[in-house]
Design a protein around this motif. Structure first.
Motif, short mmCIF file in Angstrom:
data_model
loop_
_atom_site.label_atom_id
_atom_site.label_comp_id
_atom_site.label_asym_id
_atom_site.label_seq_id
_atom_site.Cartn_x
_atom_site.Cartn_y
_atom_site.Cartn_z
N ALA A 96 11.57 1.33 17.75
CA ALA A 96 11.88 2.61 18.00
C ALA A 96 11.98 3.45 16.98
O ALA A 96 12.07 4.08 17.31
CB ALA A 96 13.62 2.05 18.97
N ILE A 97 12.68 2.84 16.13
CA ILE A 97 12.40 3.64 14.46
C ILE A 97 11.37 3.48 13.89
O ILE A 97 11.29 2.00 13.21
CB ILE A 97 13.92 4.24 14.25
CG1 ILE A 97 14.77 4.58 15.52
CG2 ILE A 97 14.54 4.44 13.39
CD1 ILE A 97 16.36 4.29 14.62
N GLN A 98 11.33 4.39 13.54
CA GLN A 98 9.61 4.77 12.28
C GLN A 98 10.34 3.87 11.23
O GLN A 98 11.02 4.86 10.63
CB GLN A 98 8.98 5.13 12.29
CG GLN A 98 7.64 5.04 10.65
CD GLN A 98 6.93 5.95 11.57
OE1 GLN A 98 7.14 7.62 11.83
NE2 GLN A 98 5.38 6.50 10.42
N SER A 99 10.48 2.63 10.17
CA SER A 99 11.07 2.38 9.06
C SER A 99 10.47 1.45 8.38
O SER A 99 9.31 1.54 8.65
CB SER A 99 12.39 1.89 9.63
OG SER A 99 11.76 0.60 10.33
N CYS A 100 10.94 1.68 6.54
CA CYS A 100 9.85 0.74 6.26
C CYS A 100 10.79 -0.45 5.62
O CYS A 100 12.27 -0.85 6.31
CB CYS A 100 10.47 1.55 5.05
SG CYS A 100 9.01 3.95 4.62
N LEU A 101 10.12 -1.49 5.11
CA LEU A 101 10.48 -3.05 4.98
C LEU A 101 10.12 -3.21 3.01
O LEU A 101 8.39 -3.22 3.16
CB LEU A 101 10.15 -3.75 5.63
CG LEU A 101 11.11 -5.16 4.94
CD1 LEU A 101 12.24 -5.24 5.59
CD2 LEU A 101 10.21 -6.05 6.70
N TRP A 102 10.69 -2.95 1.82
CA TRP A 102 9.82 -3.11 0.50
C TRP A 102 10.92 -4.25 0.89
O TRP A 102 11.76 -5.12 0.81
CB TRP A 102 10.83 -2.46 0.16
CG TRP A 102 10.79 -0.39 0.28
CD1 TRP A 102 11.77 -0.20 1.32
CD2 TRP A 102 10.11 0.87 0.62
NE1 TRP A 102 11.24 1.27 1.35
CE2 TRP A 102 9.97 1.48 1.09
CE3 TRP A 102 8.09 -0.24 0.00
CZ2 TRP A 102 8.81 2.15 1.41
CZ3 TRP A 102 7.89 1.40 0.16
CH2 TRP A 102 8.14 2.31 0.73
N ALA A 103 10.32 -4.69 -0.65
CA ALA A 103 10.90 -6.41 -1.73
C ALA A 103 11.14 -6.39 -3.05
O ALA A 103 12.02 -6.29 -3.50
CB ALA A 103 9.58 -7.44 -1.02
N SER A 104 9.75 -6.04 -3.81
CA SER A 104 9.49 -5.68 -5.67
C SER A 104 9.44 -4.69 -5.56
O SER A 104 8.11 -3.87 -4.92
CB SER A 104 9.72 -7.01 -5.76
OG SER A 104 9.20 -6.75 -7.35
N ALA A 105 10.11 -3.80 -7.38
CA ALA A 105 9.58 -2.89 -7.15
C ALA A 105 9.16 -2.97 -8.80
O ALA A 105 10.54 -3.88 -9.38
CB ALA A 105 9.71 -1.40 -6.64
N VAL A 106 7.89 -2.15 -9.56
CA VAL A 106 7.74 -2.35 -10.74
C VAL A 106 7.33 -1.19 -11.21
O VAL A 106 7.39 -0.21 -10.53
CB VAL A 106 7.42 -3.14 -11.78
CG1 VAL A 106 7.69 -4.82 -11.32
CG2 VAL A 106 5.76 -3.31 -11.50
N ASN A 107 8.06 -0.48 -12.25
CA ASN A 107 8.10 1.03 -13.53
C ASN A 107 6.54 0.43 -14.80
O ASN A 107 6.95 -0.05 -15.34
CB ASN A 107 8.50 1.34 -13.93
CG ASN A 107 9.03 2.82 -15.23
OD1 ASN A 107 7.95 3.33 -14.60
ND2 ASN A 107 9.91 3.35 -15.35
#
Length: 542
Positions: free
Chosen positions: A197-208
């Motif tokens: 019903a709602i457009q959403s995100c799903l993330w796990a890991s991030a790096v700079n």
């Protein structure tokens, strides 16, 4: 690669491991340095010249406000810090306006005046060398910013997209929504899933990556997104193997390591590599031939250790770790723990002593499964780390090992000397079920740290001053994200610091974020309306 002297006629490359001269190999000889084919020399009483960083490199302030100039120095032994203004030594005792903090690591000027404009040189010196750098201060009637800064902010990846937060003012600088488009593309940042019903995100890991780009995994869509920090736009999408869950930026080789599980049962794990990550343009991903692992470990660099050659991959159901060459992406050797009945869960590394510490999975038949220590020169298992168990965390300067037992709440702190001796200095019993832990530089003592730790279950954040063992708790920071809602790692409530010179930390609750002032050890603010914001990156000066 450059080299520094560590004793008379004995040199070591910057990607050295400092070793205990008392430790001998199986042949009875002193260990030799085998980290690089071009540097195989014995290490005797290691000494390393200072390396420093100043912050900020330049700043403009209006008359009457205060200004701080910071200098971080590392070396063996610890260097002493002094300051010059326009080439002349600074003597704070002769001025009520000037104050040196943390053994000279910070020069604080209260109520600045026009005559405070100048070039302030930080000098770090120990018995084997000296380093210096300049921080410039300008006092102007209207100290204006020429453009809007995109640095010194937390980038938070949550269900509702990407939120960029300026911590000192607790301001949301920008919100990138799930339906925004990838630059020069019709693709949405978080595509709508049929039936939701709602457009959403799903993330796990991030790096700079060098404060130029952020790479972040999107396991629902089997891809990695690249965010350009300067423009604050998503510039590229990279397809990966199914379920990319972990990233690590290997600064030494400018490449990102990507672990994908294949499925939620982790039955088809794959390691991939993104080369030349800091270029940011037309990136591609390479599938390695390494397989059979469900996790990996690559040591972090610091000011002294700026090149890492080797890493490890392991499977948490097998009593071995596999050493890999990060440059050639080749398997080097297998190190067995079968004699110790150890199933590896996590690893940490210190260049002092050249030790790898391995957390072992708790065995129901054995009440305590201690950590193991690996000699990084011989790749041999030295033995258990006394009776120390739990997840190992190494301080940024390599001088402290903090081991957190997630079940019992017990935290033990060991000091590691430059000769490689390991000494227990604190054994702290807490009621915390530790989720994550990070180090914050002390604001009152040079070469010292605080630790902040979050809990899997509780609403509190633990604070420990490493120099004294003093503990404190920040209470009632709301409930963490439930472990079942964060299947990508054991860290269902992370805590993220703000870099070498930062004073703020951030930790998520279920539907909000809490920013902590590490200088005052107080809660700065709560940022509401951010759900499952458990993937966070700090971006420094841009």
């Amino acid at each position: 690669m450059w080299c520094v002297c560590v004793c008379v006629c004995v040199c070591v490359c910057v990607n050295f491991r400092v070793h205990n001269p008392k430790r001998k190999s199986a042949s009875g000889r002193l260990p030799t340095l085998s980290h690089s084919a071009s540097c195989q020399l014995k290490i005797i009483h290691p000494k390393v010249p200072p390396v420093i960083r100043v912050y900020p490199e330049t700043q403009a302030q209006e008359p009457g406000v205060s200004a701080s100039l910071k200098c971080h120095a590392e070396g063996i032994p610890n260097p002493k810090i002094s300051w010059l203004k326009n080439g002349i030594g600074i003597m704070p005792k002769l001025s009520k306006q000037l104050m040196l903090l943390a053994n000279g690591s910070e020069l604080h000027i209260s109520s600045v005046r026009y005559e405070d404009t100048g070039a302030y040189t930080c000098i770090a010196k120990n018995e084997v060398g000296v380093d210096e750098d300049i921080s410039s201060l300008f006092i102007e009637d209207s100290a204006r910013k020429t453009r809007l800064s995109v640095g010194n902010m937390f980038y938070v990846f949550s269900d509702d997209g990407i939120t960029i937060i300026q911590p000192s003012d607790c301001e949301i600088q920008r919100h990138i929504k799930p339906n925004e488009k990838v630059f020069s593309s019709y693709a949405e940042i978080c595509p709508r899933v049929e039936g939701e019903a709602i457009q959403s995100c799903l993330w796990a890991s991030a790096v700079n990556v060098r404060d130029k780009y952020i790479y972040v995994t999107q396991p629902k869509w089997n891809r990695i997104m690249i965010l350009d920090i300067q423009t604050q736009k998503v510039i590229q999408i990279l397809d990966t193997d199914p379920l990319p869950v972990k990233l690590h930026y290997d600064k030494s080789h400018d490449q990102i390591w990507v672990l994908s599980w294949g499925d939620m049962k982790k039955s088809h794990p794959v390691l991939q590599v993104i080369p030349e990550a800091s270029t940011g343009d037309n990136q591609h991903i390479i599938r390695t031939h390494l397989n059979g692992m469900d996790d990996y470990f690559i040591p972090h660099t610091n000011l002294i250790i700026n090149h890492i050659r080797f890493g490890f991959i392991f499977n948490k159901s097998k009593s071995v770790v596999h050493k890999i060459d990060l440059e050639t992406v080749a398997h080097i050797k297998t190190i067995s723990f079968k004699n110790y009945s150890c199933l590896p869960l996590a690893m940490a590394y210190t260049h002092l002593g050249g030790y790898f510490f391995v957390q072992c999975k708790t065995n129901m038949s054995v009440p305590i499964t201690p950590q193991l220590i690996i000699d990084s020169v011989t790749d041999s298992v030295i033995g258990p780390n006394s009776d120390i168990s739990g997840t190992p965390y190494i301080s940024p300067d390599g001088r402290y090992l903090v081991s957190a037992d997630e079940q019992s709440g017990r935290i033990r702190v060991q000091a590691i000397t430059i000769q490689g001796e390991i000494k227990l200095i604190y054994d702290l019993q807490t009621t915390m079920h530790i989720s994550d832990l990070t180090f914050q530089s002390s604001f009152t003592e040079g070469n010292q740290y605080y630790i902040y730790a979050t809990s899997h279950l509780q609403t509190d954040v633990l604070f420990v001053e490493l120099s004294t063992g003093k503990m404190d708790v920040l209470k009632n920071l709301k409930d963490p994200i439930k472990s079942k809602d964060w299947p990508w790692s054991n860290y269902n409530r992370i805590i993220q610091d703000s870099g070498l010179f930062g004073q703020y930390l951030i930790t998520p609750a279920k539907e909000s974020l809490f920013i902590i002032n590490g200088r005052q050890n107080t809660l700065r603010c709560e940022v509401s309306g951010i759900k499952r914001g458990n993937t966070v990156v700090w971006v420094g000066d841009v």
